[in-house]
Scaffold this motif. Structure first.
Motif, PDB file in Angstrom:
ATOM      1  N   LEU A  58       0.827  -1.205   0.000  1.00 25.10           N
ATOM      2  CA  LEU A  58       0.000   0.000   0.000  1.00 25.10           C
ATOM      3  C   LEU A  58       0.866   1.262   0.000  1.00 25.10           C
ATOM      4  CD1 LEU A  58      -2.983  -0.578   2.456  1.00 25.10           C
ATOM      5  CD2 LEU A  58      -3.083  -0.038   0.036  1.00 25.10           C
ATOM      6  N   ILE A  62       0.373   3.229  -3.266  1.00 23.79           N
ATOM      7  CA  ILE A  62      -0.585   4.346  -3.228  1.00 23.79           C
ATOM      8  C   ILE A  62       0.017   5.598  -2.587  1.00 23.79           C
ATOM      9  CG2 ILE A  62      -2.809   5.129  -2.328  1.00 23.79           C
ATOM     10  CD1 ILE A  62      -3.770   2.248  -2.444  1.00 23.79           C
ATOM     11  N   TYR A  66       1.275   9.183  -4.838  1.00 20.95           N
ATOM     12  CA  TYR A  66       0.435  10.374  -4.685  1.00 20.95           C
ATOM     13  C   TYR A  66       0.999  11.355  -3.672  1.00 20.95           C
ATOM     14  CZ  TYR A  66      -3.009   7.963  -7.503  1.00 20.95           C
ATOM     15  OH  TYR A  66      -3.633   7.333  -8.529  1.00 20.95           O
ATOM     16  N   ILE A  68       1.372  11.190  -0.441  1.00 19.31           N
ATOM     17  CA  ILE A  68       0.591  11.382   0.790  1.00 19.31           C
ATOM     18  C   ILE A  68       1.125  10.437   1.875  1.00 19.31           C
ATOM     19  CG2 ILE A  68      -1.578  12.389  -0.025  1.00 19.31           C
ATOM     20  CD1 ILE A  68      -2.618   9.498  -0.346  1.00 19.31           C
ATOM     21  N   MET A  71      -0.132   9.889   5.496  1.00 21.34           N
ATOM     22  CA  MET A  71      -1.317   9.088   5.783  1.00 21.34           C
ATOM     23  C   MET A  71      -0.983   7.691   6.309  1.00 21.34           C
ATOM     24  SD  MET A  71      -4.158  10.653   4.976  1.00 21.34           S
ATOM     25  CE  MET A  71      -5.308   9.355   4.551  1.00 21.34           C
ATOM     26  N   VAL A  74      -2.693   6.179   9.693  1.00 15.81           N
ATOM     27  CA  VAL A  74      -4.123   5.872   9.559  1.00 15.81           C
ATOM     28  C   VAL A  74      -4.324   4.657   8.665  1.00 15.81           C
ATOM     29  CG1 VAL A  74      -6.352   6.847   8.998  1.00 15.81           C
ATOM     30  CG2 VAL A  74      -4.503   8.354   9.679  1.00 15.81           C
ATOM     31  N   MET A  75      -3.597   4.681   7.546  1.00 15.51           N
ATOM     32  CA  MET A  75      -3.751   3.616   6.554  1.00 15.51           C
ATOM     33  C   MET A  75      -3.336   2.270   7.146  1.00 15.51           C
ATOM     34  SD  MET A  75      -4.857   3.858   3.476  1.00 15.51           S
ATOM     35  CE  MET A  75      -4.340   4.789   2.054  1.00 15.51           C
ATOM     36  N   LEU A  78      -5.787   0.863   9.658  1.00 15.70           N
ATOM     37  CA  LEU A  78      -6.930   0.317   8.914  1.00 15.70           C
ATOM     38  C   LEU A  78      -6.607  -1.080   8.398  1.00 15.70           C
ATOM     39  CD1 LEU A  78      -9.719   1.211   7.826  1.00 15.70           C
ATOM     40  CD2 LEU A  78      -8.559   1.862   5.730  1.00 15.70           C
ATOM     41  N   SER A  82      -8.301  -4.634   9.775  1.00 16.40           N
ATOM     42  CA  SER A  82      -9.090  -5.511   8.902  1.00 16.40           C
ATOM     43  C   SER A  82      -8.411  -6.860   8.720  1.00 16.40           C
ATOM     44  CB  SER A  82      -9.347  -4.890   7.525  1.00 16.40           C
ATOM     45  OG  SER A  82      -8.799  -3.641   7.434  1.00 16.40           O
ATOM     46  N   GLN A  85      -9.280  -9.120  11.496  1.00 18.81           N
ATOM     47  CA  GLN A  85     -10.643  -9.614  11.279  1.00 18.81           C
ATOM     48  C   GLN A  85     -10.655 -10.784  10.317  1.00 18.81           C
ATOM     49  OE1 GLN A  85     -13.890  -8.798  12.246  1.00 18.81           O
ATOM     50  NE2 GLN A  85     -12.778  -7.927  13.951  1.00 18.81           N
ATOM     51  N   VAL A  86      -9.986 -10.561   9.171  1.00 20.59           N
ATOM     52  CA  VAL A  86      -9.965 -11.587   8.126  1.00 20.59           C
ATOM     53  C   VAL A  86      -9.316 -12.861   8.657  1.00 20.59           C
ATOM     54  CG1 VAL A  86      -8.968 -12.192   5.900  1.00 20.59           C
ATOM     55  CG2 VAL A  86      -9.981  -9.943   6.232  1.00 20.59           C
ATOM     56  N   VAL A  90     -11.104 -16.522   8.850  1.00 18.95           N
ATOM     57  CA  VAL A  90     -10.565 -17.642   8.074  1.00 18.95           C
ATOM     58  C   VAL A  90     -10.104 -18.764   9.012  1.00 18.95           C
ATOM     59  CG1 VAL A  90      -8.731 -18.360   6.505  1.00 18.95           C
ATOM     60  CG2 VAL A  90      -9.904 -16.197   6.137  1.00 18.95           C
TER      61      VAL A  90
END
Lengths: 191, 280
Positions: A58, A62, A66, A68, A71, A74-75, A78, A82, A85-86, A90
């Motif tokens: 990421l 990303i 760009y 950034i 970020m 925060v990224m 996130l 997640s 969770q995944v 699984v």
């Protein structure tokens, strides 16, 4: 040679717990018994390696193009949240045994600062993808080393005659400090 | 200004969206069917995870019960009321459970059993028994350092005058404390209004046992002869009462010649109250 440097640096010299003081919460919280410490260690290894691999992609894919980069915190939070969770969903389906043995530790990892810290560190050092995964994996190994060593000592501490005001957590902090100082002997070994 | 904000918002938003789609997809794909009954049963259980049922924790008990519908599963802390409630919830006729309580098979208080030496090592029964026979001369006695207390989830155990005391009101008969005793002085016996048991664990011969403890079973076999139901047997120099055969007549209690009577007749508090009322 480069790889060996990364490994030694991640496990001993810049140990997440002893040198960077990351992940102190699980380090103190779940090191009462050797079994649970090992369980926590493996859960951390799993999420840390996967988490920084995805964070790396990421970041380079990303955030850098760009411009950034600010970020990233925060990224990464996130992504890690997640990912946990995944992994939990699984694991529950695929391996009930592993799910049961990791138990509560898996969701706890979401808020483990060592994961975020390593993901950020792996991007700061000019590593390529393979090296950054390697770095995060061996950082996790360093975490296992630290927590298992500490759990072993704490099990012995249970039977030690500790002055009442120092019982349990206070004496653990003292021991952790001494352990940390011992690990400082490695500093300067790798730049 | 606006353009510098748009990029982070869009990138974070799109990543979050992508991740949420992935999680949604995976949670559908890897969905595990769970019986809602398990949760209901689990809520009914005491939740102390004592392991007395033989399963690792209350959740495991709930899963096992719902899955196998095994009517022989019991929950000692919950007692027969809970088990029958569980049975009616699941439409099962559960097996009857006989309530049990834990008792201490030792009366070796400080003035009853002779001490060996002052013990100042680690305050733990297992450690103490490894140093020599233990703080007391009787190798079968309650060591009296209370290693078992930590195993009791119900706060029923306490140390009193060098031996463990069990509060009958609080003891659920889960048996979690039994493996925690190095000398095995804890045992489960059926919960009756009148409990009669041999409060001694010594397998030494009478002459030897008498030397170190004034409450030891000396294997005189008087109780054995006094029992009309043949409920008492001798096992390696120790009288044993077969709880199923015992009717609580307490004849054995009267004949016991030991200084501190080693056969204990214990009445439930309700029974004592009744007798008090009768006596006025």
């Amino acid at each position: 040679m480069e790889i060996l440097l990364i490994v030694v640096s991640a496990v001993f010299v810049n140990n997440v717990v002893f040198a960077r003081f990351l992940g102190i919460c699980p380090y103190i919280g779940v090191s009462k018994k050797l079994d649970t410490a090992i369980g926590m260690g493996f859960a951390v290894t799993f999420v840390m390696t996967l988490g920084s691999a995805i964070a790396y992609l990421l970041y380079k894919g990303i955030l850098v193009p760009y411009k950034i980069e600010f970020m990233q915190t925060v990224m990464f939070i996130l992504v890690i949240a997640s990912l946990v969770q995944v992994v939990e969903i699984v694991l529950k389906k695929v391996s009930k045994v592993l799910y049961a043995s990791l138990g509560i530790f898996l969701p706890l990892i979401t808020t483990n600062c060592a994961i975020l810290g390593v993901a950020i560190l792996a991007n700061q050092g000019d590593y390529n993808f393979f090296e950054s995964v390697l770095f995060s994996f061996f950082s996790a190994m360093g975490f296992i080393l630290a927590i298992v060593l500490f759990a072993g000592i704490r099990e012995k501490l249970e039977t030690a005659d500790v002055p009442t005001p120092f019982k349990n957590v206070p004496i653990s902090f003292v021991v952790a400090a001494i352990l940390s100082m011992a690990f400082m002997g490695f500093s300067g070994l790798v730049k | 200004m606006a353009s510098s904000m748009i990029l982070p918002v869009i990138s974070l938003g799109s990543v979050a969206f992508a991740l949420s789609v992935i999680i949604l997809y995976i949670s559908k794909k890897f969905h595990v069917e769970e019986d809602p009954m398990v949760e209901i049963i689990n809520d009914m259980l005491p939740g102390v995870n004592c392991g007395a049922c033989g399963l690792p924790g209350c959740m495991a008990f709930a899963e096992e019960l719902v899955k196998t519908k095994n009517t022989n599963l019991t929950c000692p802390p919950g007692g027969s009321d809970l088990v029958s409630a569980l049975g009616s919830k699941l439409g099962l006729q559960m097996a009857e459970v006989e309530p049990v309580t834990c008792v201490v098979l030792c009366q070796g208080t400080h003035n009853v059993v002779k001490p060996t030496a002052e013990y100042v090592g680690i305050q733990d029964c297992w450690a103490a028994t490894q140093t020599f026979v233990g703080p007391k001369q009787c190798p079968y006695s309650c060591v009296g350092l209370g290693s078992c207390i930590a195993y009791c989830d119900f706060g029923a155990m306490s140390l009193e005058d060098g031996i463990i005391k069990i509060d009958d009101e609080l003891c659920t008969g889960c048996g979690a404390c039994i493996p925690a005793c190095p000398t095995k002085v804890l045992a489960l016996i059926p919960k009756k209004d009148k409990q009669i048991f041999i409060a001694c664990n010594s397998h030494d011969k009478g002459a030897v046992a008498k030397k170190y403890c004034s409450a030891a079973c000396i294997a005189c076999q008087k109780c054995l002869k006094a029992c009309d139901l043949d409920a008492i047997t001798m096992d390696n120099n120790l009288a044993v009462i077969n709880q199923e055969a015992c009717n609580g007549c307490a004849k054995c209690v009267e004949v016991c010649p030991v200084e501190v009577n080693c056969i204990i007749e214990r009445k439930a508090s309700t029974l004592i109250e009744e007798e008090m009322k009768k006596a006025g």
